[in-house]
Design a protein around this motif. Structure first.
Motif, PDB file in Angstrom:
ATOM      1  N   GLY A 140       8.989  -3.121   4.071  1.00 42.28           N
ATOM      2  CA  GLY A 140       7.733  -2.780   4.715  1.00 42.28           C
ATOM      3  C   GLY A 140       7.303  -1.394   4.267  1.00 42.28           C
ATOM      4  O   GLY A 140       7.985  -0.724   3.495  1.00 42.28           O
ATOM      5  N   THR A 141       6.175  -0.936   4.794  1.00 44.65           N
ATOM      6  CA  THR A 141       5.612   0.343   4.356  1.00 44.65           C
ATOM      7  C   THR A 141       6.257   1.543   5.041  1.00 44.65           C
ATOM      8  O   THR A 141       5.998   2.681   4.665  1.00 44.65           O
ATOM      9  CB  THR A 141       4.105   0.394   4.620  1.00 44.65           C
ATOM     10  N   GLY A 142       7.118   1.290   6.022  1.00 46.36           N
ATOM     11  CA  GLY A 142       7.810   2.385   6.675  1.00 46.36           C
ATOM     12  C   GLY A 142       7.077   2.883   7.913  1.00 46.36           C
ATOM     13  O   GLY A 142       5.851   2.828   7.993  1.00 46.36           O
ATOM     14  N   THR A 143       7.842   3.372   8.870  1.00 42.59           N
ATOM     15  CA  THR A 143       7.294   3.939  10.105  1.00 42.59           C
ATOM     16  C   THR A 143       7.917   5.303  10.330  1.00 42.59           C
ATOM     17  O   THR A 143       9.144   5.412  10.427  1.00 42.59           O
ATOM     18  CB  THR A 143       7.586   3.032  11.315  1.00 42.59           C
ATOM     19  N   LEU A 144       7.078   6.318  10.388  1.00 45.22           N
ATOM     20  CA  LEU A 144       7.566   7.676  10.630  1.00 45.22           C
ATOM     21  C   LEU A 144       7.790   7.876  12.122  1.00 45.22           C
ATOM     22  O   LEU A 144       6.889   7.636  12.929  1.00 45.22           O
ATOM     23  CB  LEU A 144       6.558   8.697  10.122  1.00 45.22           C
ATOM     24  N   LEU A 145       8.991   8.285  12.473  1.00 42.49           N
ATOM     25  CA  LEU A 145       9.330   8.597  13.863  1.00 42.49           C
ATOM     26  C   LEU A 145       9.519  10.102  13.991  1.00 42.49           C
ATOM     27  O   LEU A 145      10.299  10.696  13.235  1.00 42.49           O
ATOM     28  CB  LEU A 145      10.618   7.894  14.281  1.00 42.49           C
ATOM     29  N   ALA A 146       8.805  10.706  14.916  1.00 41.51           N
ATOM     30  CA  ALA A 146       8.955  12.131  15.202  1.00 41.51           C
ATOM     31  C   ALA A 146       9.378  12.261  16.657  1.00 41.51           C
ATOM     32  O   ALA A 146       8.656  11.803  17.553  1.00 41.51           O
ATOM     33  CB  ALA A 146       7.650  12.868  14.969  1.00 41.51           C
ATOM     34  N   VAL A 147      10.556  12.850  16.880  1.00 38.28           N
ATOM     35  CA  VAL A 147      11.069  13.027  18.237  1.00 38.28           C
ATOM     36  C   VAL A 147      10.986  14.503  18.586  1.00 38.28           C
ATOM     37  O   VAL A 147      11.521  15.355  17.867  1.00 38.28           O
ATOM     38  CB  VAL A 147      12.523  12.536  18.357  1.00 38.28           C
ATOM     39  N   GLN A 148      10.304  14.794  19.689  1.00 37.02           N
ATOM     40  CA  GLN A 148      10.113  16.177  20.108  1.00 37.02           C
ATOM     41  C   GLN A 148      11.092  16.535  21.217  1.00 37.02           C
ATOM     42  O   GLN A 148      11.383  15.701  22.076  1.00 37.02           O
ATOM     43  CB  GLN A 148       8.675  16.361  20.589  1.00 37.02           C
ATOM     44  N   PRO A 149      11.608  17.775  21.196  1.00 39.34           N
ATOM     45  CA  PRO A 149      12.567  18.186  22.238  1.00 39.34           C
ATOM     46  C   PRO A 149      11.900  18.340  23.593  1.00 39.34           C
ATOM     47  O   PRO A 149      10.686  18.443  23.695  1.00 39.34           O
ATOM     48  CB  PRO A 149      13.092  19.538  21.726  1.00 39.34           C
ATOM     49  N   SER A 180      17.367  14.364  16.250  1.00 38.53           N
ATOM     50  CA  SER A 180      17.990  14.054  14.961  1.00 38.53           C
ATOM     51  C   SER A 180      17.638  12.660  14.443  1.00 38.53           C
ATOM     52  O   SER A 180      17.940  12.331  13.290  1.00 38.53           O
ATOM     53  CB  SER A 180      19.507  14.185  15.062  1.00 38.53           C
ATOM     54  N   ASP A 181      17.019  11.828  15.256  1.00 38.97           N
ATOM     55  CA  ASP A 181      16.570  10.500  14.815  1.00 38.97           C
ATOM     56  C   ASP A 181      15.242  10.554  14.070  1.00 38.97           C
ATOM     57  O   ASP A 181      14.789   9.527  13.541  1.00 38.97           O
ATOM     58  CB  ASP A 181      16.431   9.553  16.015  1.00 38.97           C
ATOM     59  N   SER A 182      14.614  11.703  14.036  1.00 41.64           N
ATOM     60  CA  SER A 182      13.340  11.858  13.337  1.00 41.64           C
ATOM     61  C   SER A 182      13.527  11.534  11.854  1.00 41.64           C
ATOM     62  O   SER A 182      14.336  12.161  11.164  1.00 41.64           O
ATOM     63  CB  SER A 182      12.805  13.279  13.501  1.00 41.64           C
ATOM     64  N   ALA A 183      12.776  10.543  11.382  1.00 39.23           N
ATOM     65  CA  ALA A 183      12.949  10.040  10.018  1.00 39.23           C
ATOM     66  C   ALA A 183      11.908   8.947   9.794  1.00 39.23           C
ATOM     67  O   ALA A 183      11.124   8.611  10.687  1.00 39.23           O
ATOM     68  CB  ALA A 183      14.348   9.472   9.820  1.00 39.23           C
ATOM     69  N   VAL A 184      11.933   8.377   8.583  1.00 42.52           N
ATOM     70  CA  VAL A 184      11.105   7.199   8.293  1.00 42.52           C
ATOM     71  C   VAL A 184      12.019   5.981   8.308  1.00 42.52           C
ATOM     72  O   VAL A 184      13.091   5.993   7.691  1.00 42.52           O
ATOM     73  CB  VAL A 184      10.397   7.315   6.932  1.00 42.52           C
ATOM     74  N   TYR A 185      11.594   4.939   8.998  1.00 44.19           N
ATOM     75  CA  TYR A 185      12.387   3.732   9.149  1.00 44.19           C
ATOM     76  C   TYR A 185      11.715   2.590   8.398  1.00 44.19           C
ATOM     77  O   TYR A 185      10.511   2.347   8.557  1.00 44.19           O
ATOM     78  CB  TYR A 185      12.555   3.388  10.638  1.00 44.19           C
ATOM     79  N   PHE A 186      12.508   1.881   7.582  1.00 42.64           N
ATOM     80  CA  PHE A 186      11.996   0.786   6.776  1.00 42.64           C
ATOM     81  C   PHE A 186      12.690  -0.512   7.173  1.00 42.64           C
ATOM     82  O   PHE A 186      13.928  -0.586   7.219  1.00 42.64           O
ATOM     83  CB  PHE A 186      12.272   1.025   5.287  1.00 42.64           C
ATOM     84  N   CYS A 187      11.885  -1.524   7.415  1.00 49.75           N
ATOM     85  CA  CYS A 187      12.375  -2.872   7.609  1.00 49.75           C
ATOM     86  C   CYS A 187      12.349  -3.578   6.253  1.00 49.75           C
ATOM     87  O   CYS A 187      11.436  -3.327   5.438  1.00 49.75           O
ATOM     88  CB  CYS A 187      11.474  -3.595   8.614  1.00 49.75           C
ATOM     89  N   ALA A 188      13.327  -4.420   5.983  1.00 50.71           N
ATOM     90  CA  ALA A 188      13.388  -5.080   4.678  1.00 50.71           C
ATOM     91  C   ALA A 188      14.032  -6.449   4.811  1.00 50.71           C
ATOM     92  O   ALA A 188      14.821  -6.689   5.736  1.00 50.71           O
ATOM     93  CB  ALA A 188      14.179  -4.222   3.680  1.00 50.71           C
TER      94      ALA A 188
END
Lengths: 115, 113
Positions: free
Chosen positions: B104-113, B83-91
């Motif tokens: 920032g440009t964002g970092t895509l996080l994909a967490v696999q089961p 459920s943490d899979s999302a795009v994370y932005f630092c600002a």
């Protein structure tokens, strides 16, 4: 309390047309900011409205304009649309700058596609 | 001018792995720093913030420490979930009349089961 609501959620326009996006701020917030988020990029500041006047502007041309109404809701208008205007447009509301609670609350955005 | 640099994604992790997303900033003075998260099809949500050097922001198991020596605000979580899979932005909060955010440009996080 209601959050920030934006409309429409999606829309498609053609080059040269004009578009109006709308935003209702969170209850109690009287400052509204607009950001443009191009695909794969971070949001970029367009402008901010406070007390129905533009309070500051980012690096966007004059064809990007806005309004704020007495109930603190806001509109973003873009004239003479260009293909590069395709983006997610985010509205964010907050208390004024000098408030200790100045944290932006974002809406879900309006996704504009220009063909 | 002020700016934010984030590590590029995507970051792909297995469930329960440790997460670090790097963020560094360039700014005059000591601006407030933020992490926002964007779930698919949604707007930005504030995840955590820090307003001065050495502050640690934390929320939902995520944390980040404001390091003025290294001008960094890295995001960490000890055990990620799908459920943490999302795009994370630092600002950072820029100065001036608007207190606008610079992202920032964002970092895509994909967490696999």
């Amino acid at each position: 309390e209601t959050g920030v609501t934006q409309s429409p959620t999606h829309l498609i326009k053609t080059r040269g047309q004009q578009v109006t996006l709308r935003c209702s701020s969170q209850s109690g917030h009287n400052t509204v900011s607009w950001y443009q988020q191009a695909l794969g990029q971070g949001p970029q500041f367009i402008f901010q409205y406070y007390r129905e006047e533009e309070n500051g502007r980012g690096n966007f041309p004059p064809r990007f304009s806005g309004l704020q109404f007495p109930n603190y809701s806001s509109e973003l208008n873009v004239n003479a649309l260009e293909l590069d205007d395709s983006a997610l447009y985010l509205c964010a509301s907050s208390f004024p700058r000098d408030s200790g609670a100045n944290v932006l609350t974002f809406g879900a955005g309006s996704r504009l596609t220009v063909l | 001018g002020n700016s934010v640099t984030q590590m590029e994604g995507p970051v792909t992790l297995s469930e329960e792995a440790f997460l670090t997303i790097n963020c560094t900033y360039t700014a005059t003075g000591y601006p407030s720093l933020f992490w926002y998260v964007q779930y698919p099809g949604e707007g930005l949500q504030l995840l955590l913030k820090a307003t001065k050097a050495d502050d640690k922001g934390s929320n939902k198991g995520f944390e980040a420490t404001y390091r003025k020596e290294t001008t960094s605000f890295h995001l960490e979580k000890g055990s990620v979930q799908v459920s943490d899979s999302a795009v994370y932005f630092c600002a950072l909060r820029d100065g001036g009349a608007t207190n606008k955010l610079i992202f920032g440009t964002g970092t895509l996080l994909a967490v696999q089961p």
